[in-house]
Write a protein that holds these residues in place. Sequence first.
Motif, PDB file in Angstrom:
ATOM      1  N   GLN A 124     -18.638  11.413  30.484  1.00 19.19           N
ATOM      2  CA  GLN A 124     -18.172  11.989  31.751  1.00 19.19           C
ATOM      3  C   GLN A 124     -18.321  13.510  31.744  1.00 19.19           C
ATOM      4  OE1 GLN A 124     -14.192  10.399  32.099  1.00 19.19           O
ATOM      5  NE2 GLN A 124     -14.890   8.521  33.091  1.00 19.19           N
ATOM      6  N   ASN A 125     -18.012  14.130  30.612  1.00 21.24           N
ATOM      7  CA  ASN A 125     -18.169  15.585  30.496  1.00 21.24           C
ATOM      8  C   ASN A 125     -19.635  16.004  30.592  1.00 21.24           C
ATOM      9  OD1 ASN A 125     -15.430  15.997  30.227  1.00 21.24           O
ATOM     10  ND2 ASN A 125     -15.470  16.074  27.985  1.00 21.24           N
ATOM     11  N   HIS A 135     -20.692  14.351  34.854  1.00 19.58           N
ATOM     12  CA  HIS A 135     -19.980  14.711  36.083  1.00 19.58           C
ATOM     13  C   HIS A 135     -20.344  16.097  36.636  1.00 19.58           C
ATOM     14  CE1 HIS A 135     -16.589  11.484  35.622  1.00 19.58           C
ATOM     15  NE2 HIS A 135     -17.763  10.973  35.916  1.00 19.58           N
ATOM     16  N   PRO A 136     -20.417  17.146  35.809  1.00 20.33           N
ATOM     17  CA  PRO A 136     -20.797  18.458  36.366  1.00 20.33           C
ATOM     18  C   PRO A 136     -22.202  18.448  36.961  1.00 20.33           C
ATOM     19  CG  PRO A 136     -19.834  18.706  34.174  1.00 20.33           C
ATOM     20  CD  PRO A 136     -20.081  17.249  34.369  1.00 20.33           C
ATOM     21  N   THR A 184     -15.018   9.839  27.667  1.00 29.02           N
ATOM     22  CA  THR A 184     -14.806  11.261  27.977  1.00 29.02           C
ATOM     23  C   THR A 184     -16.068  12.069  27.697  1.00 29.02           C
ATOM     24  OG1 THR A 184     -12.454  11.083  27.481  1.00 29.02           O
ATOM     25  CG2 THR A 184     -13.398  13.287  27.433  1.00 29.02           C
ATOM     26  N   TRP A 185     -16.753  11.747  26.618  1.00 28.25           N
ATOM     27  CA  TRP A 185     -17.974  12.487  26.254  1.00 28.25           C
ATOM     28  C   TRP A 185     -19.021  12.366  27.353  1.00 28.25           C
ATOM     29  CZ3 TRP A 185     -23.122  11.283  25.703  1.00 28.25           C
ATOM     30  CH2 TRP A 185     -23.926  12.290  25.146  1.00 28.25           C
ATOM     31  N   ALA A 244     -12.827  12.425  38.789  1.00 22.68           N
ATOM     32  CA  ALA A 244     -13.811  13.443  38.400  1.00 22.68           C
ATOM     33  C   ALA A 244     -13.589  14.777  39.117  1.00 22.68           C
ATOM     34  CB  ALA A 244     -15.223  12.934  38.682  1.00 22.68           C
TER      35      ALA A 244
END
Length: 204
Positions: A98-99, A102-103, A95-96, A132
């Motif tokens: 991807q956060n 992804h943006p 999760t870390w 995503a």
Amino acid sequence: MSIQPKLKNKQRRIGLTGGIASGKSTIANYIKKYRDIPILDADQYSKDLIKPKSNCYKKVVAYFGPQIVDQHSSENEINRALLKKIIFENSIHRTWIQNLLHPLIKEKMIEKCNQFEKNKILLLVIPLLFEAKFTDLCTEIWLVKCPRELQKKRLMKRDKISNNEAEKIINLQLNFEDKSKFSDVILDNSDNQKLWINKIQELV
């Protein structure tokens, strides 16, 4: 918030997605060769973001520690195989990252869509398109269908991993049935390539 206002025109943007090792790259390469359509590759942008000296590289090394650096790399690149293993095994780490990424990948895709604004069709290859929340980048979504056992065999061979590891990785992704509900086109990539080749030739 939708990103549509940031996109300059109404070009056709095909989002190509599918489970890991389902054959997205093979299909994307065929489309590029067949119609010379620009390919925007989320995985490539992800690799670019963590190149040495970049802001993301520094954040990744600070978060995971020096062991994430490939000791055999002359440029101290991140050990992507180790990073993959860590994030597949730990949901907090997954999760870390991807956060973090992804943006930025999404912003890069918007930038590239606008850069190719004169092209009528773009192909956006996004493995985690649904997970995503990249669906608003696309005007249509093409989903690669691949039998689970074949997908698992391809993944084991490609990444040199065990049956159990392959199972875990596949299970982390949204299943085909759920993805198919939100897809416009299904490309069957089992053993007969003619199935998806014929479909692509009809569509582009």
